[in-house]
Design an enzyme around this catalytic site. Sequence first.
Site, mmCIF file in Angstrom:
data_model
loop_
_atom_site.group_PDB
_atom_site.id
_atom_site.type_symbol
_atom_site.label_atom_id
_atom_site.label_comp_id
_atom_site.label_asym_id
_atom_site.label_seq_id
_atom_site.Cartn_x
_atom_site.Cartn_y
_atom_site.Cartn_z
ATOM 1 N N ASP A 109 23.046 15.391 38.987
ATOM 2 C CA ASP A 109 21.946 16.273 39.389
ATOM 3 C C ASP A 109 20.773 15.460 39.912
ATOM 4 O OD1 ASP A 109 20.452 18.809 39.578
ATOM 5 O OD2 ASP A 109 19.182 17.780 38.120
ATOM 6 N N SER A 136 21.666 23.114 38.648
ATOM 7 C CA SER A 136 20.809 21.943 38.429
ATOM 8 C C SER A 136 20.079 22.072 37.088
ATOM 9 C CB SER A 136 19.805 21.850 39.587
ATOM 10 O OG SER A 136 18.744 20.995 39.288
ATOM 11 N N HIS A 139 12.353 25.912 29.795
ATOM 12 C CA HIS A 139 12.321 25.323 31.137
ATOM 13 C C HIS A 139 11.677 26.309 32.095
ATOM 14 C CE1 HIS A 139 13.608 22.528 34.278
ATOM 15 N NE2 HIS A 139 13.730 23.614 35.029
HETATM 16 N N1 URA Z 1 14.258 22.601 39.011
HETATM 17 C C1 URA Z 1 15.399 21.887 38.842
HETATM 18 O O1 URA Z 1 15.559 21.165 37.863
HETATM 19 N N2 URA Z 1 16.352 21.999 39.782
HETATM 20 C C2 URA Z 1 16.237 22.783 40.854
HETATM 21 O O2 URA Z 1 17.157 22.851 41.647
HETATM 22 C C3 URA Z 1 15.044 23.504 41.029
HETATM 23 C C4 URA Z 1 14.067 23.404 40.081
#
Ligand code: URA
Length: 444
Positions: free
Chosen positions: A165, A187, A86
Amino acid sequence: MTEPFDAVDVIRAKRDREVLGNEQIDWVIDAYTRGVVADEQMSALAMAIFLNGMTRSEIARWTNAMINSGERMDFSALGKPTADKHSTGGVGDKITLPLAPLVAVFGVAVPQLSGRGLGHTGGTLDKLESIPGWRAQLSNEEIMDQLRDVGAVICAAGSGLAPADKKLYALRDTTSTVECVPLIASSIMSKKIAEGTDSLVLDVKVGSGAFMKNLENARELARTMVDLGADAGVRTVALLTDMSTPLGLTAGNALEVRESVEVLAGGGPADVVELTLALAREMLESAGRPDADPEAALRDGRAMDAWNAMIRAQGGDPDAPLPVARHTETVTARASGVLTRLDAYDVGIAAWRLGAGRSRKEDPVQAVAGVEIHAKPGDTVSAGQPLLTLHTDTPERFTRALEALAGAFDIGGTLEEPRSIVLDRLANDVVPRGLRTTETGGAR
Ligand code: URA
């Protein structure tokens, strides 16, 4: 149903710098997902968290509550290790595209459940949708089949994954509460833990084009996420990487696909190749493949074969020509000398204004729009030489894009020490699920 708490009390507690209780956190996330806590109340709470922070244990509980708001995926039936990556988001960050098929070459399953872009950073799905026929939406069964057959899948995260989220992120985006370590960490990690991967590699961006503008804040974000991974039993490694200048030579959807294919063909810009290989090595190491040679797989066509299979499995035609913009505009160097700065944020805003990104999540994006970069910091340029080419189908966008670029580069002056793209590394010591010794004594 009688609610055990009142949102106003939770907001007041955080406003007054109190530590929220576990039950308060569980309730507020659940009640917000159910629509009992209103958007304006959650906005106030998010701002209170933004201003007053959360303790380590509050963040862990908040993350868990978001995971529990939806389903958890389980890839254990695949019989191979899973590794996921990620990025916290940057300009020209197309790394997921070459990385997922590259890692899959070595028998590691890569489930990349991705999002669309919002603001100046592009979204992986928007990029792939510039490939004719390619489909982002897959059922859980299709994801499993593709992981078994091809090894890599990049698709939209289903609505069942961490729905709290999804709601909260959209709200944060409109209330200026995005750039906050507890909220970003919870998140990202709630989605990744719910996704059920054995191991996770995080690319935490640092610099003008990133949420975290300096190394200290980025390190705090990385440390928080690596610790949340440890709590959940997920091997987590974070690389802190430079985002002061765009990654590679393109920012924009089809332009970035073209550059990713160049990398898969054994070419491509040096910084994109370097970061792809650094992340691939971390993913392969975490998945129990420390001897794999990803550089060779880029050179000898195995990564390209995996890419073609991955795109075809989702209805795309990897051989079809990518769309090209009807209009272009060139930005030239005003003086001769060394290009000492090309600002990631400004280029990201320009690409967005050309139509590559969206302001609201329901806006369409242009596959063809974006910025092509002809010189990077450290290159010597001559007055009049093209520095950037702007691409769009709607030429009325050029004026605003050019405004964004007015202060985007410096020629002359001092060049910062060229720094490696990887600035730091943090990791937890969890042994990934797939590599733990089983009761019968074997390890996968
Ligand atoms: N990417 C995400 O998935 N959440 C965030 O808060 C910031 C970047």
